[in-house]
Scaffold this active site. Structure first.
Site, PDB file in Angstrom:
ATOM      1  N   SER A 154       0.848  -1.194   0.000  1.00 24.69           N
ATOM      2  CA  SER A 154       0.000   0.000   0.000  1.00 24.69           C
ATOM      3  C   SER A 154       0.881   1.240   0.000  1.00 24.69           C
ATOM      4  O   SER A 154       1.984   1.234   0.564  1.00 24.69           O
ATOM      5  CB  SER A 154      -0.859  -0.026   1.266  1.00 24.69           C
ATOM      6  OG  SER A 154      -1.412   1.239   1.516  1.00 24.69           O
ATOM      7  N   TYR A 162      -1.657  -1.161  10.772  1.00 30.13           N
ATOM      8  CA  TYR A 162      -1.910  -1.631   9.405  1.00 30.13           C
ATOM      9  C   TYR A 162      -0.712  -1.316   8.510  1.00 30.13           C
ATOM     10  O   TYR A 162      -0.192  -2.189   7.806  1.00 30.13           O
ATOM     11  CB  TYR A 162      -3.177  -0.959   8.846  1.00 30.13           C
ATOM     12  CG  TYR A 162      -3.364  -1.193   7.362  1.00 30.13           C
ATOM     13  CD1 TYR A 162      -3.711  -2.455   6.881  1.00 30.13           C
ATOM     14  CD2 TYR A 162      -3.163  -0.167   6.435  1.00 30.13           C
ATOM     15  CE1 TYR A 162      -3.853  -2.684   5.516  1.00 30.13           C
ATOM     16  CE2 TYR A 162      -3.314  -0.385   5.079  1.00 30.13           C
ATOM     17  CZ  TYR A 162      -3.655  -1.643   4.625  1.00 30.13           C
ATOM     18  OH  TYR A 162      -3.789  -1.874   3.272  1.00 30.13           O
ATOM     19  N   LYS A 173       2.170  -3.861   6.593  1.00 28.95           N
ATOM     20  CA  LYS A 173       2.536  -3.890   5.159  1.00 28.95           C
ATOM     21  C   LYS A 173       4.042  -3.709   5.008  1.00 28.95           C
ATOM     22  O   LYS A 173       4.692  -4.383   4.212  1.00 28.95           O
ATOM     23  CB  LYS A 173       1.790  -2.796   4.395  1.00 28.95           C
ATOM     24  CG  LYS A 173       0.292  -3.029   4.283  1.00 28.95           C
ATOM     25  CD  LYS A 173      -0.004  -4.246   3.422  1.00 28.95           C
ATOM     26  CE  LYS A 173      -1.473  -4.584   3.373  1.00 28.95           C
ATOM     27  NZ  LYS A 173      -1.768  -5.885   2.778  1.00 28.95           N
TER      28      LYS A 173
HETATM   29  P1  NAD Z   1     -11.107  -6.825   1.122  1.00 25.49           P
HETATM   30  O1  NAD Z   1     -11.312  -6.821   2.595  1.00 25.49           O
HETATM   31  O2  NAD Z   1     -12.262  -6.533   0.246  1.00 25.49           O
HETATM   32  O3  NAD Z   1     -10.485  -8.220   0.673  1.00 25.49           O
HETATM   33  C1  NAD Z   1      -9.651  -8.994   1.519  1.00 25.49           C
HETATM   34  C2  NAD Z   1     -10.130 -10.437   1.430  1.00 25.49           C
HETATM   35  O4  NAD Z   1      -9.282 -11.263   2.247  1.00 25.49           O
HETATM   36  C3  NAD Z   1     -11.555 -10.632   1.929  1.00 25.49           C
HETATM   37  O5  NAD Z   1     -12.254 -11.443   1.014  1.00 25.49           O
HETATM   38  C4  NAD Z   1     -11.385 -11.329   3.274  1.00 25.49           C
HETATM   39  O6  NAD Z   1     -12.491 -12.150   3.569  1.00 25.49           O
HETATM   40  C5  NAD Z   1     -10.108 -12.109   3.038  1.00 25.49           C
HETATM   41  N1  NAD Z   1      -9.321 -12.403   4.241  1.00 25.49           N
HETATM   42  C6  NAD Z   1      -8.927 -11.539   5.215  1.00 25.49           C
HETATM   43  N2  NAD Z   1      -8.191 -12.186   6.134  1.00 25.49           N
HETATM   44  C7  NAD Z   1      -8.100 -13.472   5.729  1.00 25.49           C
HETATM   45  C8  NAD Z   1      -7.449 -14.630   6.234  1.00 25.49           C
HETATM   46  N3  NAD Z   1      -6.739 -14.589   7.375  1.00 25.49           N
HETATM   47  N4  NAD Z   1      -7.557 -15.794   5.550  1.00 25.49           N
HETATM   48  C9  NAD Z   1      -8.273 -15.849   4.397  1.00 25.49           C
HETATM   49  N5  NAD Z   1      -8.916 -14.803   3.875  1.00 25.49           N
HETATM   50  C10 NAD Z   1      -8.817 -13.618   4.522  1.00 25.49           C
HETATM   51  O7  NAD Z   1      -9.898  -5.823   0.828  1.00 25.49           O
HETATM   52  P2  NAD Z   1      -9.339  -5.268  -0.563  1.00 25.49           P
HETATM   53  O8  NAD Z   1      -9.675  -3.824  -0.644  1.00 25.49           O
HETATM   54  O9  NAD Z   1      -9.734  -6.180  -1.661  1.00 25.49           O
HETATM   55  O10 NAD Z   1      -7.781  -5.363  -0.285  1.00 25.49           O
HETATM   56  C11 NAD Z   1      -7.008  -6.482  -0.708  1.00 25.49           C
HETATM   57  C12 NAD Z   1      -5.575  -6.293  -0.244  1.00 25.49           C
HETATM   58  O11 NAD Z   1      -5.070  -5.054  -0.779  1.00 25.49           O
HETATM   59  C13 NAD Z   1      -5.421  -6.186   1.271  1.00 25.49           C
HETATM   60  O12 NAD Z   1      -4.237  -6.873   1.638  1.00 25.49           O
HETATM   61  C14 NAD Z   1      -5.289  -4.701   1.510  1.00 25.49           C
HETATM   62  O13 NAD Z   1      -4.537  -4.429   2.655  1.00 25.49           O
HETATM   63  C15 NAD Z   1      -4.538  -4.258   0.252  1.00 25.49           C
HETATM   64  N6  NAD Z   1      -4.773  -2.828  -0.063  1.00 25.49           N
HETATM   65  C16 NAD Z   1      -6.052  -2.358  -0.193  1.00 25.49           C
HETATM   66  C17 NAD Z   1      -6.267  -1.012  -0.455  1.00 25.49           C
HETATM   67  C18 NAD Z   1      -7.663  -0.459  -0.563  1.00 25.49           C
HETATM   68  O14 NAD Z   1      -7.819   0.759  -0.416  1.00 25.49           O
HETATM   69  N7  NAD Z   1      -8.673  -1.258  -0.839  1.00 25.49           N
HETATM   70  C19 NAD Z   1      -5.167  -0.138  -0.609  1.00 25.49           C
HETATM   71  C20 NAD Z   1      -3.877  -0.665  -0.492  1.00 25.49           C
HETATM   72  C21 NAD Z   1      -3.689  -2.021  -0.217  1.00 25.49           C
HETATM   73  N1  UFG Z   2     -12.537  11.621   3.226  1.00 28.39           N
HETATM   74  C1  UFG Z   2     -13.534  12.515   3.582  1.00 28.39           C
HETATM   75  N2  UFG Z   2     -14.691  12.015   4.084  1.00 28.39           N
HETATM   76  C2  UFG Z   2     -14.914  10.678   4.236  1.00 28.39           C
HETATM   77  C3  UFG Z   2     -13.886   9.772   3.877  1.00 28.39           C
HETATM   78  C4  UFG Z   2     -12.714  10.289   3.389  1.00 28.39           C
HETATM   79  O1  UFG Z   2     -13.358  13.728   3.453  1.00 28.39           O
HETATM   80  O2  UFG Z   2     -15.991  10.296   4.718  1.00 28.39           O
HETATM   81  C5  UFG Z   2     -11.295  12.146   2.649  1.00 28.39           C
HETATM   82  C6  UFG Z   2     -10.058  11.846   3.471  1.00 28.39           C
HETATM   83  O3  UFG Z   2      -9.853  12.839   4.440  1.00 28.39           O
HETATM   84  C7  UFG Z   2      -8.974  11.801   2.384  1.00 28.39           C
HETATM   85  C8  UFG Z   2      -9.716  11.266   1.159  1.00 28.39           C
HETATM   86  O4  UFG Z   2     -11.092  11.498   1.409  1.00 28.39           O
HETATM   87  O5  UFG Z   2      -8.535  13.103   2.099  1.00 28.39           O
HETATM   88  C9  UFG Z   2      -9.504   9.783   0.923  1.00 28.39           C
HETATM   89  O6  UFG Z   2      -9.810   9.066   2.111  1.00 28.39           O
HETATM   90  P1  UFG Z   2      -9.965   7.467   2.127  1.00 28.39           P
HETATM   91  O7  UFG Z   2     -10.337   7.072   3.511  1.00 28.39           O
HETATM   92  O8  UFG Z   2     -10.846   7.035   1.012  1.00 28.39           O
HETATM   93  O9  UFG Z   2      -8.502   6.962   1.751  1.00 28.39           O
HETATM   94  P2  UFG Z   2      -7.109   7.193   2.499  1.00 28.39           P
HETATM   95  O10 UFG Z   2      -6.188   7.780   1.493  1.00 28.39           O
HETATM   96  O11 UFG Z   2      -7.267   7.913   3.770  1.00 28.39           O
HETATM   97  O12 UFG Z   2      -6.712   5.700   2.886  1.00 28.39           O
HETATM   98  C10 UFG Z   2      -6.444   4.732   1.889  1.00 28.39           C
HETATM   99  C11 UFG Z   2      -6.778   3.331   2.382  1.00 28.39           C
HETATM  100  C12 UFG Z   2      -5.886   2.956   3.524  1.00 28.39           C
HETATM  101  C13 UFG Z   2      -4.460   3.133   3.170  1.00 28.39           C
HETATM  102  C14 UFG Z   2      -4.231   4.525   2.651  1.00 28.39           C
HETATM  103  C15 UFG Z   2      -2.837   4.702   2.149  1.00 28.39           C
HETATM  104  O13 UFG Z   2      -8.118   3.287   2.811  1.00 28.39           O
HETATM  105  O14 UFG Z   2      -6.087   1.584   3.796  1.00 28.39           O
HETATM  106  O15 UFG Z   2      -5.102   4.786   1.553  1.00 28.39           O
HETATM  107  O16 UFG Z   2      -2.597   3.820   1.098  1.00 28.39           O
HETATM  108  F1  UFG Z   2      -3.666   2.939   4.258  1.00 28.39           F
END
Ligand code: NAD
Ligand code: UFG
Length: 343
Positions: free
Chosen positions: A124, A151, A155
């Site tokens: 991330s 978190y 990572k």
């Molecule tokens: P998500 O929660 O939708 O998907 C994660 C999946 O993993 C889910 O289906 C959950 O049931 C499964 N899971 C969690 N723990 C588990 C375990 N111990 N064993 C088996 N299955 C398990 O999340 P996502 O948004 O699809 O994110 C996927 C990956 O990308 C994550 O590792 C997350 O940290 C990373 N990531 C996500 C974002 C974002 O904003 N969505 C940004 C950066 C990184």
């Molecule tokens: N925001 C609002 N109102 C809301 C939600 C978000 O104003 O209700 C704003 C936040 O302040 C930020 C922007 O929208 O400026 C994006 O916020 P998000 O929560 O959508 O995303 P972030 O960038 O804060 O966080 C995301 C992932 C995290 C990850 C991070 C860095 O959700 O898991 O990016 O990669 F750690």
């Protein structure tokens, strides 16, 4: 190629499974469904007309992994499974280290036993911490590791461990992909992001306001040093991200001698919260009422990627616009107001 996708029923995982199947790869999913629904994978199978081997299990369960790897030969693993709520990680750090760090170790040990050494890991942009303005747009070489939540630490810890593993056993082919802000949904409107409870992230919150499920959006601060004072992020369409995984697997497959890749997956464009709100209103034809509230603790003013390394090495680039991201989110939201729970 046969790919094991951990967390494949989740938001990014389900879209990536679709891209993998469409590019002719076979897919096995392991997921414990702690934050997803099996329905997502049913829909991926009906969209592609191809079947997925689905195993309901936890990646921390070494025996279950043994069973997975003793089935049809796995060539590569994409590891999405993990927990991702930053606030929850502060309240429950041990849960996050267990799932995200210990879970990855159990997976790596199982891969080693099965002689599978190709891994794509979901990292991330959070590993960059609170980037200084002179580091924008963020290159992969920008300072990392000063993390602000368990978190983020989870990572960064896994990234470090993977580098150590590759240094000791250079035949491993590892990609550490740093996602920026994934949003949007498949253009069919059949699969999308399915947050449980109140969304933590901007785009799902905006779409729930647009459909009337929530009265208004709270914008966390309008006094940041950005073009309109609201926070700036690099939003990337989840299908661009999914296609980035297919390109990464192809790249790793063409490097049989071993590889350690670290790549930003973003668009390179910074968009503010107000940019997202206005574009969503245009794409959906619905108003998105909002109020400005104080900054959210821990939020960073601005960050966006320099994606040139991924473009150069993978021959991949994000092609979908913010308008596409909003239109596709809206199509999914309007057709599935209750997410996957509504049949
Ligand atoms: P998500 O929660 O939708 O998907 C994660 C999946 O993993 C889910 O289906 C959950 O049931 C499964 N899971 C969690 N723990 C588990 C375990 N111990 N064993 C088996 N299955 C398990 O999340 P996502 O948004 O699809 O994110 C996927 C990956 O990308 C994550 O590792 C997350 O940290 C990373 N990531 C996500 C974002 C974002 O904003 N969505 C940004 C950066 C990184
Ligand atoms: N925001 C609002 N109102 C809301 C939600 C978000 O104003 O209700 C704003 C936040 O302040 C930020 C922007 O929208 O400026 C994006 O916020 P998000 O929560 O959508 O995303 P972030 O960038 O804060 O966080 C995301 C992932 C995290 C990850 C991070 C860095 O959700 O898991 O990016 O990669 F750690």
């Amino acid at each position: 190629m046969h790919v094991l996708v951990t967390g494949g029923a989740g938001y990014i995982g389900s879209h990536t499974c679709l891209s993998l199947l469409e590019s002719g790869m076979d897919v096995t999913v392991i997921d414990n469904f702690c934050n997803s629904s099996p329905e997502a994978l049913q829909r991926v199978q009906s969209l592609t007309g191809r079947s997925i081997r689905v195993i309901e299990a936890d990646v921390r369960d070494a025996e279950a992994l043994e069973t997975v790897f003793s089935g049809p030969r796995i060539d590569a693993v994409i590891h999405f499974a993990g927990l991702k709520a930053v606030g929850e990680s502060v309240a429950k750090p041990m849960l996050y280290y267990d799932n995200n760090v210990a879970g990855t170790f159990t997976l790596l040990q199982a891969m080693q036993r099965a002689n599978v050494s190709t891994l794509v890991f979901s990292s991330s942009a959070t590993v960059y911490g609170d980037p200084a303005p002179e580091h924008l747009p963020l290159k992969e070489t920008a300072p990392c590791g000063i993390t602000h939540s368990p978190y983020a630490t989870s990572k960064w810890t896994v990234e470090r461990c993977l580098a150590d593993l590759h240094a000791a056993q250079p035949e491993w082919r590892i990609a550490r992909l740093r996602y920026f802000n994934p949003v949007g949904a498949h253009s069919s409107g059949r699969i999308g992001e399915n947050p449980s409870g109140t969304p933590n992230n901007l785009m799902p919150f905006v779409s729930q306001v647009a459909c009337g499920a929530r009265p208004k959006l709270s914008i966390f601060g309008d006094d940041y040093p950005t073009h309109d004072g609201t926070g700036v992020r690099d939003y990337i369409h989840v299908m661009d991200l999914a296609e980035g995984h297919v390109a990464t697997l192809k790249y790793l497959a063409s490097h049989p001698q071993g590889e350690l890749l670290t790549l930003n997956l973003g668009t390179g464009q910074g968009c503010s919260v107000l940019d997202v709100v206005k574009t969503f209103e245009t794409a959906s034809g619905r108003p998105v009422p909002y109020e400005i509230v104080p900054r959210r603790p821990g939020d960073v003013p601005a960050y966006y990627a320099d994606p040139s390394q991924a473009q150069k090495l993978l021959h991949w680039r994000a092609t979908r616009s913010l308008r596409d991201m909003c239109a596709d989110t809206w199509r999914w939201q309007a057709a599935n107001p209750q997410g996957y729970d509504h049949r």
